[in-house]
Design a protein around this motif. Structure first.
Motif, PDB file in Angstrom:
ATOM      1  N   LYS A   1       5.934  45.860  36.372  1.00 49.49           N
ATOM      2  CA  LYS A   1       6.152  45.535  37.788  1.00 49.49           C
ATOM      3  C   LYS A   1       5.235  46.328  38.713  1.00 49.49           C
ATOM      4  CE  LYS A   1      10.833  43.670  37.990  1.00 49.49           C
ATOM      5  NZ  LYS A   1      12.227  43.884  38.464  1.00 49.49           N
TER       6      LYS A   1
ATOM      7  N   LEU B   1      -1.229  38.871  35.711  1.00 56.76           N
ATOM      8  CA  LEU B   1      -0.300  38.600  36.807  1.00 56.76           C
ATOM      9  C   LEU B   1       0.338  37.218  36.662  1.00 56.76           C
ATOM     10  CD1 LEU B   1      -2.414  40.151  39.688  1.00 56.76           C
ATOM     11  CD2 LEU B   1      -0.300  41.054  38.718  1.00 56.76           C
TER      12      LEU B   1
ATOM     13  N   SER C   1      -1.067  43.209  44.394  1.00 61.24           N
ATOM     14  CA  SER C   1      -2.130  42.481  43.684  1.00 61.24           C
ATOM     15  C   SER C   1      -2.838  41.457  44.558  1.00 61.24           C
ATOM     16  CB  SER C   1      -1.553  41.798  42.455  1.00 61.24           C
ATOM     17  OG  SER C   1      -0.513  40.898  42.824  1.00 61.24           O
TER      18      SER C   1
ATOM     19  N   ARG D   1       1.838  44.799  39.337  1.00 62.51           N
ATOM     20  CA  ARG D   1       1.787  43.632  40.225  1.00 62.51           C
ATOM     21  C   ARG D   1       1.797  44.012  41.696  1.00 62.51           C
ATOM     22  NH1 ARG D   1       6.227  39.217  39.052  1.00 62.51           N
ATOM     23  NH2 ARG D   1       7.543  40.967  39.658  1.00 62.51           N
TER      24      ARG D   1
END
Length: 560
Positions: A251, A219, A257, A254
């Motif tokens: 993407k 990340l 997250s 993420r």
């Protein structure tokens, strides 16, 4: 009124703390930016933990290509020290990619020219270089393990499902709906379910905790790449395009997250909201549910993670190469690659030697070095080999001029007995030489090899007989050999196949010095016995040794 004043005091105190921290952070950032300009071109002073350094080759091991520097050659030439000498990278991605680059002698001229564009760009454009370095510094490292270790270990988790966690969460719905009608049983059921979820939460959280490091780094990698794309680096348009493509694919990883990673960087902060969120996670398993979702998505995009590591690593490597060039106070040159088989090196030196003696050579065939002990033969071999590797990996040579074809590079120099396999030095040596002979017929490039004291692990007669034949074999076809020997007889046996060069010593006022200057022709002096005399050995020992040596040279027989 008193409560209002207390509230105002608290607010002012918190504001003061916040402003002080913001000021300190800004001050640290300014000092860091200044250090990037001041330290560029200086010899880096990085420290490596043994565990971390042992995994420095992780990217290289996953991107093996034919023609890369093998382990024996890497260790013979002490390339670890050379890597550390030029490693000014600021992230794990940069470190591992620089290490990979130094072993990737299989580069094409097109790849090296592209590297040259990137290196030159960052050497000239300080603003963009500092912007990139600030960003990759935020990426940082992964602790004592490589990111690839963490990603590989994801397989140990196996396939994980969130169904049971979601089912337990849904059980709260009917229990809550039943509260107005069955208050005591409903509250008891809610409490029992909450306790069960908390107990199972800690068990499952302990299993996934080690893997959060990899998620955290991925990340951070994504966040840094998003910002890097906004920095204008015309020399790295290809890397920027790949970065955009890989980041776009990741993407979905993420998304959400913060549910997984919040609270996993040093424990609880004491913030009431954080404590409340911790209890929500324990009762409803929201972070575990989201972790399994991220795990599934990340497994499908490991190639994109690898692609981002390569892009960031490439940029950092280009910056590090530029800094390395600036740090070479004895000068450097950009290599010239030619199809001719000869190697030309002018005023070359070893970049790890602080005050080097420069040497030049033009070699159209094999080179045989002779000379006394400690005269500089081994250092010269390493100097030439290192410069060939630097030419084919980072488009840089520690020399005034370099021209040669692209080689497959091998050495057999700093070998040892193998305690693990129980092999003697001689067995280790002949295996090492055999791999060079085998490479001659397999490589699509001419082979350049460096051999120091060939077959030193056996007796004189067989050594000279076997070594001369091996070195003769290393002149046939597309192979060029640089070899050093103490055996003067070799210069006669290999005459016509190898060009003879030597190093010599100077003796003055009972002391011995070494100019370390390469001379044409074979050596005419020996200094092993003379060194005994200078070091204070008994005169009888040195006189008798000299007498016996002279008798052998004259008659070919040892005096008893």
């Amino acid at each position: 009124m008193e409560y209002l004043l207390l509230a105002i005091v608290c607010v002012c105190f918190l504001a003061a703390v916040f402003l002080r921290e913001a000021y300190q952070a800004k001050k640290r950032e300014k000092l860091f930016i200044a250090s990037l300009s001041e330290n560029y071109g200086k010899i880096p002073k990085k420290e490596y933990s043994l565990e971390r350094y042992a995994r420095m080759d992780s990217f290289y091991r996953r991107h093996k290509r034919d023609g890369q520097v093998d382990d024996i050659t890497w260790n013979d030439l002490d390339m670890d020290s050379l890597f550390q000498r030029m490693d000014s990278t600021m992230s794990a991605s940069g470190e591992e990619y620089l290490y990979y680059t130094l072993r990737n002698t299989a580069c094409t001229e097109e790849e090296l020219l592209h590297m040259e564009e990137a290196v030159a760009f960052f050497m000239l454009r300080e603003k963009e270089r500092v912007q990139v370095q600030r960003l990759v510094h935020r990426l940082g490292h992964t602790g004592k393990f490589s990111l690839y270790d963490y990603l590989d270990n994801l397989d140990y988790l196996g396939e994980r499902s969130s169904k049971k966690h979601i089912l337990c969460d849904f059980l709260f719905v009917p229990l809550l709906l039943a509260v107005p009608f069955l208050l005591a049983p409903s509250l008891f059921g809610i409490a029992l379910l909450a306790v069960y979820n908390i107990v199972t939460y800690f068990r499952e959280k302990s299993e996934i905790e080690p893997y959060l490091v990899s998620f955290d780094y991925v990340l951070r990698l994504l966040a840094v790449c998003e910002k890097l794309k906004k920095v204008s680096v015309s020399a790295c348009e290809e890397e920027w395009e790949r970065m955009r493509r890989h980041a776009s694919e990741l993407k979905s990883v993420r998304s959400g997250s913060f549910l997984v990673l919040s609270g996993n960087r040093g424990g609880s902060t004491g913030n009431p909201l954080d404590i409340l969120f911790d209890y929500i996670k324990m009762i409803f398993h929201v972070d575990i549910i989201w972790f399994y979702r991220m795990l599934h998505k990340l497994r499908g995009h490991l190639e994109d993670v690898d692609g981002l590591i390569a892009c960031v690593g490439y940029v950092e490597t280009a910056i590090a190469v530029g800094a390395f060039r600036r740090s070479l106070g004895n000068g450097y040159c950009i290599p010239v690659f030619a199809k001719e088989s000869d190697l030309t090196l002018k005023e070359g030196y070893h970049p790890l030697i602080a005050n080097p003696i420069k040497n030049s050579i033009e070699a159209e065939r094999g080179v045989l070095l002779t000379g006394s002990n400690a005269s500089g033969k081994s250092t010269f071999l390493r100097m030439v080999a290192v410069n060939v590797i630097l030419a084919q990996t980072i488009h840089t040579c520690a020399a005034e001029f370099y021209r040669a074809p692209f080689y497959a590079i091998y050495s057999s120099m700093a070998l040892r007995d193998s305690l693990e396999s129980g092999e003697s030095y001689y067995m280790v040596e002949i295996r090492s030489l055999k791999r060079v002979l085998d490479a001659v017929g397999k490589s699509d490039r001419p082979v350049l090899c460096f051999v120091d004291e060939v077959l030193r692990g056996t007796n004189t007669v067989e050594r000279i007989a076997a070594a001369s034949q091996i070195l003769m074999s290393l002149t046939a076809g597309r192979v060029q050999c640089f070899a050093a020997t103490h055996d003067i007889e070799m210069t006669q046996l290999l005459e016509g196949k190898y060009d003879n060069y030597h190093f010599e010593e100077e003796v003055k006022d009972g002391d011995i010095t070494f100019p370390y200057l390469l001379q044409k022709g074979r050596a005419t002096t020996r200094n092993a016995i003379r060194l005994l005399q200078i070091m204070g050995y008994d005169e009888d020992i040195t006189l008798q040794a000299t007498k016996r040596a002279e008798h052998f040279v004259e008659t070919g027989l040892w005096e008893i």
